[in-house]
Write a protein that holds these residues in place. Sequence first.
Motif, mmCIF file in Angstrom:
data_model
loop_
_atom_site.group_PDB
_atom_site.id
_atom_site.type_symbol
_atom_site.label_atom_id
_atom_site.label_comp_id
_atom_site.label_asym_id
_atom_site.label_seq_id
_atom_site.Cartn_x
_atom_site.Cartn_y
_atom_site.Cartn_z
ATOM 1 N N UNK A 391 -41.126 -34.481 33.355
ATOM 2 C CA UNK A 391 -40.911 -33.045 33.151
ATOM 3 C C UNK A 391 -41.888 -32.467 32.130
ATOM 4 N N UNK A 392 -42.808 -33.294 31.650
ATOM 5 C CA UNK A 392 -43.733 -32.831 30.600
ATOM 6 C C UNK A 392 -44.612 -31.706 31.124
ATOM 7 N N UNK A 393 -44.941 -30.729 30.250
ATOM 8 C CA UNK A 393 -45.833 -29.634 30.666
ATOM 9 C C UNK A 393 -47.173 -30.175 31.164
ATOM 10 N N UNK A 394 -47.742 -29.465 32.120
ATOM 11 C CA UNK A 394 -48.976 -29.912 32.762
ATOM 12 C C UNK A 394 -50.151 -29.035 32.359
ATOM 13 N N UNK A 395 -51.316 -29.649 32.354
ATOM 14 C CA UNK A 395 -52.570 -28.937 32.164
ATOM 15 C C UNK A 395 -53.360 -28.985 33.471
ATOM 16 N N UNK A 407 -52.832 -29.692 38.931
ATOM 17 C CA UNK A 407 -52.544 -30.334 37.647
ATOM 18 C C UNK A 407 -53.402 -31.575 37.443
ATOM 19 N N UNK A 408 -53.442 -32.005 36.203
ATOM 20 C CA UNK A 408 -54.316 -33.113 35.834
ATOM 21 C C UNK A 408 -53.940 -34.425 36.526
ATOM 22 N N UNK A 425 -47.054 -37.079 40.169
ATOM 23 C CA UNK A 425 -45.945 -37.847 39.592
ATOM 24 C C UNK A 425 -45.114 -37.002 38.638
ATOM 25 N N UNK A 426 -45.375 -35.713 38.583
ATOM 26 C CA UNK A 426 -44.544 -34.804 37.795
ATOM 27 C C UNK A 426 -43.382 -34.314 38.639
ATOM 28 N N UNK A 427 -42.365 -33.794 37.987
ATOM 29 C CA UNK A 427 -41.174 -33.334 38.685
ATOM 30 C C UNK A 427 -41.423 -31.991 39.359
ATOM 31 N N UNK A 428 -40.506 -31.643 40.284
ATOM 32 C CA UNK A 428 -40.578 -30.332 40.930
ATOM 33 C C UNK A 428 -40.515 -29.234 39.874
ATOM 34 N N UNK A 429 -39.655 -29.414 38.886
ATOM 35 C CA UNK A 429 -39.497 -28.415 37.827
ATOM 36 C C UNK A 429 -40.799 -28.214 37.064
ATOM 37 N N UNK A 430 -41.474 -29.317 36.686
ATOM 38 C CA UNK A 430 -42.717 -29.205 35.919
ATOM 39 C C UNK A 430 -43.820 -28.556 36.744
ATOM 40 N N UNK A 433 -43.193 -24.786 37.097
ATOM 41 C CA UNK A 433 -43.553 -24.095 35.851
ATOM 42 C C UNK A 433 -45.064 -23.998 35.699
ATOM 43 N N UNK A 434 -45.781 -25.056 36.119
ATOM 44 C CA UNK A 434 -47.241 -25.047 36.032
ATOM 45 C C UNK A 434 -47.829 -23.901 36.850
ATOM 46 N N UNK A 435 -47.345 -23.720 38.082
ATOM 47 C CA UNK A 435 -47.934 -22.691 38.937
ATOM 48 C C UNK A 435 -47.494 -21.289 38.536
ATOM 49 N N UNK A 436 -46.304 -21.153 38.041
ATOM 50 C CA UNK A 436 -45.919 -19.829 37.542
ATOM 51 C C UNK A 436 -46.820 -19.429 36.375
ATOM 52 N N UNK A 437 -47.078 -20.389 35.486
ATOM 53 C CA UNK A 437 -47.921 -20.097 34.322
ATOM 54 C C UNK A 437 -49.372 -19.864 34.718
ATOM 55 N N UNK A 438 -49.838 -20.540 35.778
ATOM 56 C CA UNK A 438 -51.239 -20.422 36.175
ATOM 57 C C UNK A 438 -51.505 -19.163 36.992
ATOM 58 N N UNK A 439 -50.560 -18.755 37.846
ATOM 59 C CA UNK A 439 -50.824 -17.652 38.770
ATOM 60 C C UNK A 439 -50.463 -16.283 38.196
ATOM 61 N N UNK A 440 -49.479 -16.220 37.329
ATOM 62 C CA UNK A 440 -49.068 -14.917 36.800
ATOM 63 C C UNK A 440 -50.209 -14.217 36.062
ATOM 64 N N UNK A 441 -50.973 -14.900 35.180
ATOM 65 C CA UNK A 441 -52.093 -14.207 34.510
ATOM 66 C C UNK A 441 -53.168 -13.734 35.478
ATOM 67 N N UNK A 442 -53.254 -14.359 36.651
ATOM 68 C CA UNK A 442 -54.269 -13.965 37.628
ATOM 69 C C UNK A 442 -53.802 -12.815 38.507
ATOM 70 N N UNK A 443 -52.634 -12.234 38.214
ATOM 71 C CA UNK A 443 -52.170 -11.065 38.947
ATOM 72 C C UNK A 443 -51.271 -11.368 40.126
#
Length: 721
Positions: A391-395, A407-408, A425-430, A433-443
């Motif tokens: 569940x760790x945050x992804x870069x 993700x990395x 190997x990350x969870x569905x939740x992680x 969250x990664x894609x919400x954080x990545x796509x929202x700033x891009x509009x």
Amino acid sequence: MTMITRGTQIPAGWRLLACGLLLLASASLPARADEGIVDVHSLPKLDGAEEDTSRSDRNTVSYRVPTAVPATRAAAKKLFAANGWVPYVRPLDENNGGLVFKKGRQGLSLTLWLGGPGQSGLDYSPTRIYSNVPFPEGAVDLVYDETRPYLGCIAPTAIEATADFYAKEMAAIGWRKLTPETAASWPNADLTASVPNGVRAFYDHPDDDSTGFYRQKPAMLTLTRRDDGRTNVDIRIAPFALATNLEAGDTAGLPEPKPYKSSSGRGNARTATRELIVAALADLPAVEAFYHREFAARGWTEEGQAPLAPGDEVALKFSSPEENGVLHLGRKYDFTMVHLTAQVKESVLAARAKAKKDADEKFMKDAEAMTKQVLAEDAVRRKAQAATLSDAPLQALAGSNTPLPVPENAQEVESGDGRLEFNSTSSVKALAAFYRAALKPAGWKEQPSVINQPSMAVMEFSKVGKSISMTLMQMGAKVNVSANGSGLRVAGAKAAPSSKSASGDQASAQAKASAPLEADPDSALPVPKQHSSTSLGTAKLPGIEVPFRRELEASVPAEIGDVLAFYRRELTKLGWQEKSEGAVTTADHVQLAFASSQGPAMLKLGRANGETSVNLVQKNTDAATKADIMPKPGQARLLLGNMGSQEAVLTINKQTIKVAAGAGGPQSPKGPMLDLPPGKYQYSLKMAGRPARNETINIAAGDAWGLMVGPTGEILPLQMY
């Protein structure tokens, strides 16, 4: 006369002269032609004939004429009659649209065919006359079989003149009138029986090269006087030469008398009705005796006389423990016509229907129990597998050229043509969250979705007329991410720069296990003792000991090469044979197919979180066949079920299938099944009062998947085989 003594040298010129004389002598003796076969190329053709050389050969002439088939048939019949050819029909062949002719000892067959609008075609081919008998001149209604002595016709002359004709013409072509002395080889021959209002004579005929005659059984000639002054002519095999103890054949599971001219059957032991029609070359008493014998041998009981149908001389009812039947016997030409039918009794049909219903209900109950078992095992397995997901945050992975950031820890990345897919190997939740954080700033704006569970999430994004649809689904010890849409055809979002290196896997790959890998004795499928996690899933029907699919998931803290060596060693001990087709062996990925004693198997190894991931699947072909889930060769099978309370409508591969509420349960018919070519498919599910659901499934040849609609409308994909 010049003499040359033995051993004398002969001049070369003399030798040449002798050879020349020999050639002249041989040239003067042409090969003898087959006088029983007509040269079809010498026969007349109809006016306007255009030969079709593509259909013609040495023994066939084929041509077209500018007239329709009925007119062509009439013209051909007239043309050949004018050239001495006598038309006839064969017994039981009255409806044949072609024409057959006889001229002396030669036969001819004409086949008519459609040649286009207002056109027709004819094929000429020779017919060999194996049993030649004379045709009275001017006779009508000729029915003749060139393969055995049979002729029926009406001669235009009185009986005395007709008798004189046959006495002369039969002798002319080699027939010999039988006498008590010459018939002595036939113990049952009776040459004295009289014919009311007629005369009878018996003949035999040996082989004869000069007349091209083939030995036949003795023939019986019967002439009877008609009221109009003409004479009925009947020639057939003498009754004393016919078989009396008939051999038994079998068609449609019914007794068939031999010999016969033709035989056809319909039905089998599994159908409600069976039927047999035979034209037997035997007298009626012999055929009737045959059926008395065969009925008794099969344990069938004769039930007395049945009503006579037109043409019948005998009609018998019979029965067996499961069937009732009727036997009809009659005479036509020189055949005994057999029509035998057997009908399964109503009580037996009812018992069969009940047995099938009971079997279907048992199958449905077993299937429901299996589904519950699979769901329970799947839940346990998913829970165990989910524990290995991070569940760790992804870069974002630096330097990626995909249309969306990945993700990395992305593995097996595929992108292009408006789509993106990878495993993580990350969870569905992680990952969500990664894609919400990545796509929202891009509009990109996220649309609400009802599917947002720990094991699966569906995400919809839109921006300025573009859209992206993403599905995140836990698949074993990994999460599969698939995305598609118009937003992926352009660089909809750029990967954020990251200084973090995706080097965890590379660093851990340098470490080796401190001890050789050993097999865990408690595992149903081989797995090293040194595993950090393991789970085993099975699919089987209740009451069947052997599952038709077993799947092992494990993670082993060892190098991939060591794990591969372990499996090659352990699977060989089990008698599994490694197959070279489709094998992949790289530094971080292995895929090998095996043939086991139960069926096909597949081993997949990969790298995740510094360990080697293991996926081992073994299929049992016999068990899958018994469970009726085996796909067709080269295809995959989908089994559809609906545990909900209302109808579901599934659309996949341009096919729409309605899945009734409760389909797959004990009170409902078996759910629909669909065979598809291997590939990746998008499908949608609609239920009244619920939003449509869009999902993706990737199926391989030889796989069977279940798509089960849950009570709340969710779709649970389960690999069954």
